[in-house]
Design an enzyme around this catalytic site. Structure first.
Site, PDB file in Angstrom:
ATOM      1  N   SER A 184      29.792-124.213  27.147  1.00 36.26           N
ATOM      2  CA  SER A 184      30.249-123.307  26.095  1.00 36.26           C
ATOM      3  C   SER A 184      29.247-122.143  25.917  1.00 36.26           C
ATOM      4  O   SER A 184      28.963-121.437  26.875  1.00 36.26           O
ATOM      5  CB  SER A 184      30.470-124.092  24.799  1.00 36.26           C
ATOM      6  N   ASP A 421      41.755-124.273  27.581  1.00 34.36           N
ATOM      7  CA  ASP A 421      40.582-124.161  26.706  1.00 34.36           C
ATOM      8  C   ASP A 421      40.913-123.246  25.535  1.00 34.36           C
ATOM      9  O   ASP A 421      41.316-122.098  25.722  1.00 34.36           O
ATOM     10  CB  ASP A 421      39.406-123.592  27.511  1.00 34.36           C
ATOM     11  N   HIS A 449      37.991-128.212  26.130  1.00 33.61           N
ATOM     12  CA  HIS A 449      36.708-127.528  26.044  1.00 33.61           C
ATOM     13  C   HIS A 449      35.503-128.454  26.166  1.00 33.61           C
ATOM     14  O   HIS A 449      34.515-128.129  26.820  1.00 33.61           O
ATOM     15  CB  HIS A 449      36.635-126.755  24.719  1.00 33.61           C
TER      16      HIS A 449
END
Length: 472
Positions: A184, A421, A449
């Site tokens: 991320s 995502d 994610h």
């Protein structure tokens, strides 16, 4: 003290070939054996707060390193090994690392031969923690905002490079590079690292974090609201009874002033933020459980009980991670003000802007977004409203990515990209992959994610397949 610790506590002499930036100073290191045959070391470093202005003082950074615990048969023949380093860059922004034994992929990487460094990025965890009270020591809002400009990916990457220099000070030149793995926001940091210090990198692994090469967050939120609409639809199809339950909860909190155990407000905005859980595997059920619990309280007692409010309070951690709220939008800023992007973008999307308890349409949940009114709802954020406004209207954000450098990148990159995502949109990831040379991608529509954590074996298998397999 072990010989390795003694060596690390002695600052290296002179500058390395990697540039003029000094190595971090190692303030202390202690090693403990943990379950699972792990040796976990706790390290504290000192680095400049602002690398271009030494007079601005220093920050203390915390990290944990881990390697296998091995007790040799003949201790007289013990040798110091130098396994290659892998730096893990946590998502966020504003999130600390857990201890290594809690990550399901720690054993996988150790079996590959790495020793791993888990860094609490500046302002998080034990690394010069940012809170309303610690920021107050900087002075007023203007000084706080100026200080917080040093907590984005550019500064984090300089910390990493300074730490690499001290950790590899006694390594031979050919072994000084390290591997980095980002998830991320940690993947965004990888993009900045590749832009600014590619000479320090051996290889890069990224999960759900190919950096969106955009100039401001507006396009990020436009994509995210689109995906949120799909996830809301899936949620209410699964839990159709929650359409009226959510509206009942909203009616109640619009009529009654509900204060949470943290001191914050139980607002409609805060309720809708539960949609941030829609980004992860299996977490729609967590949202439903909370809606069911809140509804049960109202049906039984006519008010929310303390245990229910405490459980709700803990679901949105901005009181314990205010840095996440303060720089969530600025992590995308590249020379342009963000101007409360989430608020502006949502104001042009009627189905999200509208909150009606009448009629058949469900009230839509929002996602991982920071809205201006959050600084009224969260107790820890209330004294930071002016600081946040200054950051939202700042125009002097430096560049985060060198796209010319990325286009000629020679460092191998292996990235897992998820079609569905909700936080790092597939289209932006695909665009970034096309602009960054030497980037291999594993693309799937079966993972979300946080797959690096919830589906570790599958993600790690695919990432290393990108590295080790040949194309026929």
């Amino acid at each position: 003290m072990a010989k390795l610790e003694q060596m690390l506590l002695v600052p290296p002499t002179g500058e390395s070939s990697q540039g003029n930036m000094p190595a971090a100073k190692l303030l202390g290191m202690r090693t403990h054996q943990m379950p699972g045959k792990l040796n976990v070391s706790e390290l504290f470093f000192e680095v400049p707060k602002n690398y271009s202005k030494a007079q601005d003082g220093s920050l203390r950074l915390f990290a944990r390193s881990v390697k296998r615990f091995e007790k040799p048969v003949d201790i007289s023949k013990t040798e110091i090994k130098q396994p290659p380093w892998l730096l893990f860059l946590q998502g966020g922004p504003g999130m600390p690392c857990k201890s290594p034994q809690y990550y399901p992929w720690t054993d996988i990487l150790l079996d590959k031969g790495y020793q791993i460094l888990f860094l609490d990025q500046r302002g998080t965890g034990l690394s010069s923690t940012v809170t309303a009270r610690t920021l107050a020591t900087e002075g007023g809002p203007a000084k706080q905002a100026a200080s917080l400009k040093n907590f984005r990916a550019d500064s984090i990457v300089m910390d990493c490079e300074a730490i690499r220099k001290i950790l590899t000070a006694d390594y031979p030149a050919e072994k000084k590079k390290w591997t980095i793995m980002g998830v991320s926001f940690g993947g965004f940091c990888c993009g900045t690292y590749l832009s600014n210090f590619p000479e320090g990198l051996q290889e890069v692994f990224i999960s759900a974090g190919l950096p969106p090469l955009v100039k401001d967050p507006d396009i990020i939120y436009k994509y995210q609201f689109r995906r949120l609409a799909e996830r809301n639809k899936a949620y209410y199809e699964k839990y159709i009874e929650d359409i009226h339950r959510v509206k009942d909860i909203i009616r109640y909190i619009q009529k009654e002033s509900v204060i949470l155990p943290s001191g914050g407000n139980f607002s409609v905005l805060r309720l809708r933020q539960l949609g941030s859980y829609f980004a992860f595997h299996g977490t729609m059920d967590i949202v439903h459980d909370m809606i069911c619990r809140l509804t049960s309280d109202l049906n039984q007692f006519g008010f929310f009980t303390r245990p229910t409010l405490a459980a709700f309070d803990e679901m949105m951690p901005f009181d314990t991670m205010p840095l996440s709220a303060l720089i969530h939008e600025p992590i995308y800023a590249r020379g342009h003000p963000t101007r409360w992007s989430a608020d502006r973008v949502m104001s042009h999307i009627p189905e999200f802007q509208r909150v009606s308890v009448d009629g058949p349409e469900p009230v839509l949940f929002t996602g991982e977004m920071v809205f201006r009114d959050m600084f009224k709802d969260y107790d820890e954020l209330r004294n930071l409203q002016e600081t946040a406004d200054l950051l939202a209207h700042a125009e002097d954000w430096p560049e985060l990515y060198d796209e010319a450098q990325l286009a000629k990148n020679e460092v191998p990159i292996y990235s897992a990209v998820y079609v569905d995502d909700m936080l790092v949109h597939f289209d932006l990831s695909r665009d970034a992959a096309s602009k960054i040379k030497n980037c291999k991608t594993f693309i799937t529509n079966t993972l979300y994610h946080e797959a690096l954590f919830s589906k570790s074996n599958e993600v790690m298998k695919q990432l290393f397949a990108l590295r080790d397999d040949t194309i026929d």
